[in-house]
Design a protein around this motif. Sequence first.
Motif, mmCIF file in Angstrom:
data_model
loop_
_atom_site.group_PDB
_atom_site.id
_atom_site.type_symbol
_atom_site.label_atom_id
_atom_site.label_comp_id
_atom_site.label_asym_id
_atom_site.label_seq_id
_atom_site.Cartn_x
_atom_site.Cartn_y
_atom_site.Cartn_z
ATOM 1 N N THR A 173 0.838 -1.199 0.000
ATOM 2 C CA THR A 173 0.000 0.000 0.000
ATOM 3 C C THR A 173 0.875 1.252 0.000
ATOM 4 O O THR A 173 1.834 1.348 0.757
ATOM 5 C CB THR A 173 -0.903 0.026 1.246
ATOM 6 O OG1 THR A 173 -1.653 -1.183 1.276
ATOM 7 C CG2 THR A 173 -1.840 1.209 1.231
ATOM 8 N N VAL A 174 0.518 2.214 -0.849
ATOM 9 C CA VAL A 174 1.224 3.497 -0.900
ATOM 10 C C VAL A 174 0.381 4.510 -0.144
ATOM 11 O O VAL A 174 -0.715 4.857 -0.575
ATOM 12 C CB VAL A 174 1.455 3.949 -2.355
ATOM 13 C CG1 VAL A 174 2.170 5.292 -2.384
ATOM 14 C CG2 VAL A 174 2.243 2.905 -3.122
ATOM 15 N N ASP A 175 0.885 4.954 1.009
ATOM 16 C CA ASP A 175 0.168 5.929 1.831
ATOM 17 C C ASP A 175 0.179 7.323 1.225
ATOM 18 O O ASP A 175 -0.839 8.002 1.174
ATOM 19 C CB ASP A 175 0.799 6.026 3.225
ATOM 20 C CG ASP A 175 0.176 5.075 4.208
ATOM 21 O OD1 ASP A 175 -0.895 4.529 3.907
ATOM 22 O OD2 ASP A 175 0.770 4.876 5.274
ATOM 23 N N LYS A 176 1.354 7.738 0.794
ATOM 24 C CA LYS A 176 1.519 9.136 0.397
ATOM 25 C C LYS A 176 2.543 9.237 -0.719
ATOM 26 O O LYS A 176 3.587 8.581 -0.682
ATOM 27 C CB LYS A 176 1.988 9.920 1.620
ATOM 28 C CG LYS A 176 2.183 11.381 1.444
ATOM 29 C CD LYS A 176 2.462 12.002 2.803
ATOM 30 C CE LYS A 176 3.504 13.060 2.702
ATOM 31 N NZ LYS A 176 3.841 13.655 3.977
ATOM 32 N N VAL A 177 2.236 10.058 -1.715
ATOM 33 C CA VAL A 177 3.187 10.372 -2.784
ATOM 34 C C VAL A 177 3.349 11.883 -2.793
ATOM 35 O O VAL A 177 2.385 12.615 -2.991
ATOM 36 C CB VAL A 177 2.698 9.881 -4.166
ATOM 37 C CG1 VAL A 177 3.690 10.276 -5.245
ATOM 38 C CG2 VAL A 177 2.486 8.378 -4.163
ATOM 39 N N THR A 178 4.561 12.341 -2.560
ATOM 40 C CA THR A 178 4.864 13.767 -2.580
ATOM 41 C C THR A 178 5.645 14.077 -3.851
ATOM 42 O O THR A 178 6.697 13.495 -4.088
ATOM 43 C CB THR A 178 5.714 14.165 -1.355
ATOM 44 O OG1 THR A 178 5.029 13.746 -0.169
ATOM 45 C CG2 THR A 178 5.953 15.651 -1.307
#
Length: 119
Positions: free
Chosen positions: A105-110
């Motif tokens: 799972t990818v929580d956050k992409v900045t």
Amino acid sequence: MIAYETRIGTIHVSGEYLKKLIGYAASSCFGVAGMVPSGKQKFTGMVFRRKAKPPADQGIRVTGDIRSISVELHILVTYGVNINAIAKSIVHKVKYTVEETTGITVDKVTVQVDGIKAE
């Protein structure tokens, strides 16, 4: 390296693989002119001065564990494109690619835009 157990055995996912996977996904989005090295990569690039095509995994930082990861990207965009639309496209493509390929799972992409390239 991230490792997790399945009913068949243990799966190991290296950090280098994740960075290259994310780099190729982000670079394939419309309006992305390239990846920009950051931190330690910027320093080694200045010291060794590579003339060849930059690697796909530069400018990418991945943190987290098997449950979820966070991704930070440094990109160069093409002049005249909507930066907000590019960022949304990258976030969606990176999340989809990583989750479908690895199951993590990818929580956050900045997405950080470090420059604009005129074509």
